[in-house]
Design an enzyme around this catalytic site. Sequence first.
Site, mmCIF file in Angstrom:
data_model
loop_
_atom_site.group_PDB
_atom_site.id
_atom_site.type_symbol
_atom_site.label_atom_id
_atom_site.label_comp_id
_atom_site.label_asym_id
_atom_site.label_seq_id
_atom_site.Cartn_x
_atom_site.Cartn_y
_atom_site.Cartn_z
ATOM 1 N N TYR A 93 0.842 -1.191 0.000
ATOM 2 C CA TYR A 93 0.000 0.000 0.000
ATOM 3 C C TYR A 93 0.876 1.238 0.000
ATOM 4 O O TYR A 93 2.047 1.205 0.370
ATOM 5 C CB TYR A 93 -0.953 0.018 1.195
ATOM 6 C CG TYR A 93 -0.260 0.148 2.527
ATOM 7 C CD1 TYR A 93 -0.046 1.400 3.097
ATOM 8 C CD2 TYR A 93 0.181 -0.975 3.219
ATOM 9 C CE1 TYR A 93 0.582 1.531 4.319
ATOM 10 C CE2 TYR A 93 0.810 -0.868 4.434
ATOM 11 C CZ TYR A 93 1.005 0.388 4.988
ATOM 12 O OH TYR A 93 1.640 0.505 6.191
ATOM 13 N N CYS A 94 0.296 2.326 -0.465
ATOM 14 C CA CYS A 94 0.960 3.632 -0.436
ATOM 15 C C CYS A 94 -0.131 4.695 -0.449
ATOM 16 O O CYS A 94 -1.291 4.394 -0.265
ATOM 17 C CB CYS A 94 1.943 3.782 -1.587
ATOM 18 S SG CYS A 94 1.183 3.936 -3.191
ATOM 19 N N THR A 95 0.253 5.919 -0.701
ATOM 20 C CA THR A 95 -0.727 7.006 -0.685
ATOM 21 C C THR A 95 -1.384 7.223 -2.041
ATOM 22 O O THR A 95 -2.176 8.139 -2.191
ATOM 23 C CB THR A 95 -0.058 8.313 -0.220
ATOM 24 O OG1 THR A 95 1.117 8.539 -0.996
ATOM 25 C CG2 THR A 95 0.309 8.243 1.232
#
Length: 103
Positions: A93-95
Amino acid sequence: EIVSTGGMGVDPAKDPKSSGDHLSPSSFHSMLKGGSADDIVLIDVRNRWEYALGHFKTQNLLAQDPDTKTYAEFKRFVDRNYKDWKGKNVMMYCTGGIRCETA
């Protein structure tokens, strides 16, 4: 490149399957809740500063910190660790944006 991939060699625009499966928030949550470090590798693709601000942690899983200053360093993290991930579901996951797609 606007965001350097560090030579990852992935182009989701040319090969949409190269970016992996996209999960809905509820599916992602269910996998985290039901998984353990024996079957899931959870990776926070963001940089070390963003990781320090907060990351996913469950009773059985803690997001791995690639300890990167820039996304171009992510490839080294993958090269050092990918053998340990064989046979496991790798969740990342990331932004949002290009880091999520090329990781």
